[in-house]
Motif scaffolding. Structure first.
Motif, PDB file in Angstrom:
ATOM      1  N   SER A  17       0.838  -1.219   0.000  1.00 38.37           N
ATOM      2  CA  SER A  17       0.000   0.000   0.000  1.00 38.37           C
ATOM      3  C   SER A  17       0.864   1.257   0.000  1.00 38.37           C
ATOM      4  CB  SER A  17      -0.956   0.011   1.190  1.00 38.37           C
ATOM      5  OG  SER A  17      -0.283  -0.198   2.398  1.00 38.37           O
ATOM      6  N   GLU A  84      -5.233  -8.198  -0.395  1.00 38.77           N
ATOM      7  CA  GLU A  84      -6.146  -9.335  -0.187  1.00 38.77           C
ATOM      8  C   GLU A  84      -5.456 -10.344   0.713  1.00 38.77           C
ATOM      9  OE1 GLU A  84      -8.657 -10.751  -3.471  1.00 38.77           O
ATOM     10  OE2 GLU A  84      -7.815 -12.730  -3.070  1.00 38.77           O
ATOM     11  N   ASN A  86      -5.972 -13.967   2.426  1.00 38.95           N
ATOM     12  CA  ASN A  86      -6.777 -15.188   2.469  1.00 38.95           C
ATOM     13  C   ASN A  86      -8.182 -14.977   1.894  1.00 38.95           C
ATOM     14  OD1 ASN A  86      -4.682 -16.764   3.692  1.00 38.95           O
ATOM     15  ND2 ASN A  86      -5.063 -15.606   5.570  1.00 38.95           N
ATOM     16  N   GLY A 115      -3.110  -7.855  -5.714  1.00 39.09           N
ATOM     17  CA  GLY A 115      -2.941  -9.264  -5.349  1.00 39.09           C
ATOM     18  C   GLY A 115      -3.039 -10.123  -6.595  1.00 39.09           C
TER      19      GLY A 115
HETATM   20  C1  LIG Z   1      -1.705 -13.186   5.358  1.00 40.96           C
HETATM   21  C2  LIG Z   1      -1.678 -12.992   3.857  1.00 40.96           C
HETATM   22  C3  LIG Z   1      -2.620 -13.626   3.083  1.00 40.96           C
HETATM   23  C4  LIG Z   1      -2.643 -13.424   1.703  1.00 40.96           C
HETATM   24  N1  LIG Z   1      -3.629 -13.980   0.953  1.00 40.96           N
HETATM   25  C5  LIG Z   1      -3.761 -13.618  -0.330  1.00 40.96           C
HETATM   26  C6  LIG Z   1      -4.914 -14.002  -1.070  1.00 40.96           C
HETATM   27  O1  LIG Z   1      -5.781 -14.685  -0.595  1.00 40.96           O
HETATM   28  N2  LIG Z   1      -5.020 -13.595  -2.350  1.00 40.96           N
HETATM   29  C7  LIG Z   1      -4.061 -12.800  -2.941  1.00 40.96           C
HETATM   30  O2  LIG Z   1      -4.214 -12.439  -4.103  1.00 40.96           O
HETATM   31  N3  LIG Z   1      -2.957 -12.429  -2.258  1.00 40.96           N
HETATM   32  C8  LIG Z   1      -2.786 -12.814  -0.980  1.00 40.96           C
HETATM   33  N4  LIG Z   1      -1.689 -12.410  -0.269  1.00 40.96           N
HETATM   34  C9  LIG Z   1      -0.671 -11.625  -0.950  1.00 40.96           C
HETATM   35  C10 LIG Z   1      -1.031 -10.168  -0.840  1.00 40.96           C
HETATM   36  O3  LIG Z   1      -1.951  -9.829  -1.845  1.00 40.96           O
HETATM   37  C11 LIG Z   1       0.200  -9.300  -0.963  1.00 40.96           C
HETATM   38  O4  LIG Z   1       1.112  -9.651   0.048  1.00 40.96           O
HETATM   39  C12 LIG Z   1      -0.133  -7.831  -0.845  1.00 40.96           C
HETATM   40  O5  LIG Z   1       1.045  -7.103  -1.067  1.00 40.96           O
HETATM   41  C13 LIG Z   1      -0.759  -7.498   0.514  1.00 40.96           C
HETATM   42  O6  LIG Z   1      -0.940  -6.103   0.690  1.00 40.96           O
HETATM   43  P1  LIG Z   1       0.067  -5.277   1.644  1.00 40.96           P
HETATM   44  O7  LIG Z   1       1.466  -5.573   1.111  1.00 40.96           O
HETATM   45  O8  LIG Z   1      -0.286  -3.837   1.472  1.00 40.96           O
HETATM   46  O9  LIG Z   1      -0.107  -5.796   3.026  1.00 40.96           O
HETATM   47  C14 LIG Z   1      -1.647 -12.609   1.100  1.00 40.96           C
HETATM   48  C15 LIG Z   1      -0.686 -12.002   1.902  1.00 40.96           C
HETATM   49  C16 LIG Z   1      -0.703 -12.170   3.259  1.00 40.96           C
HETATM   50  C17 LIG Z   1       0.319 -11.444   4.104  1.00 40.96           C
END
Ligand SMILES: Cc1cc2nc3c(=O)[nH]c(=O)nc-3n(C[C@H](O)[C@H](O)[C@H](O)COP(=O)(O)O)c2cc1C
Length: 191
Positions: A17, A84, A86, A115
């Motif tokens: 983000s 996203e 889970n 994601g």
């Molecule tokens: C706990 C967790 C669960 C995740 N589950 C998914 C998911 O279900 N689908 C997806 O497309 N990406 C998933 N991801 C990957 C995230 O989309 C990716 O890490 C994204 O950068 C998360 O946003 P943030 O970096 O701003 O926290 C997951 C990441 C984390 C940390």
């Protein structure tokens, strides 16, 4: 000028983000909005365990909740930035929303997600949540896919917006709808 807030819906270390927020702020300012970034890291809250805010409204239980509530009150519309987790939206975002209610009500909300499928599942779920807040969720969203995420992660300069060039038209459509709804609902709330 239409006053919107961009809510950073993820708070974890290394969050993507942080890459999206400066781009969204700049591009929405370019489109004539007054934009404020609201980073949920700046509004740490305990897990929600109070009376329903849909009942207590602005009778805030703690100064921390009041701080968030008074901030959200200032906006005529919102853009939520969401990863996203889970197949859902981040718990920190839902927790902040559950602590509040009236501040979101009868305002538009648009989404920028990322994601594997551009945060589509998280955004779809957030649209349902938004309806319960009596918000107007926007049809047009920005979905940042892995092919956009990879170059953005590689580019070390957070001010390098060229990595998001492909999705600029999506943001333009989002902005157009958001402006109309924010202006129209502001007038409606003032009646
Ligand atoms: C706990 C967790 C669960 C995740 N589950 C998914 C998911 O279900 N689908 C997806 O497309 N990406 C998933 N991801 C990957 C995230 O989309 C990716 O890490 C994204 O950068 C998360 O946003 P943030 O970096 O701003 O926290 C997951 C990441 C984390 C940390």
């Amino acid at each position: 000028m239409t006053r919107i807030q961009i809510i950073m819906g993820t708070t974890r270390t290394g969050r993507f983000s942080e890459r999206v927020a400066p781009w969204a702020v700049q591009r929405l300012k370019d489109r004539g909005f007054e934009v404020e970034l609201v980073d949920l890291r700046d509004y740490p809250l305990p897990f929600f365990d109070q009376k329903p805010p849909s009942v207590t409204l602005r009778d805030y239980p703690t100064p921390e909740v009041a701080r968030l509530g008074r901030k959200l009150d200032e906006a005529e519309g919102f853009v939520i930035l969401t990863g996203e987790y889970n197949h859902g939206y981040p718990a920190v975002l839902k927790n902040a929303m559950d602590h509040t209610f009236i501040e979101w009500r009868r305002k538009p909300v648009a989404f920028i997600g990322w994601g594997g499928v551009g945060g589509a599942r998280a955004i779809e779920q957030l649209r349902e949540v938004a309806v319960e807040f009596e918000m107007a969720p926007m049809r047009h969203a920005v979905h940042i896919l892995p092919e956009d995420i990879r170059p953005a992660m590689k580019s070390k300069d957070p001010g390098d917006f060229s990595v998001f060039e492909r999705i600029e038209p999506k943001l333009a459509a989002l902005a157009e709808g958001l402006e109309w709804w924010a202006r129209t609902l502001s007038a409606g709330r003032a009646d």
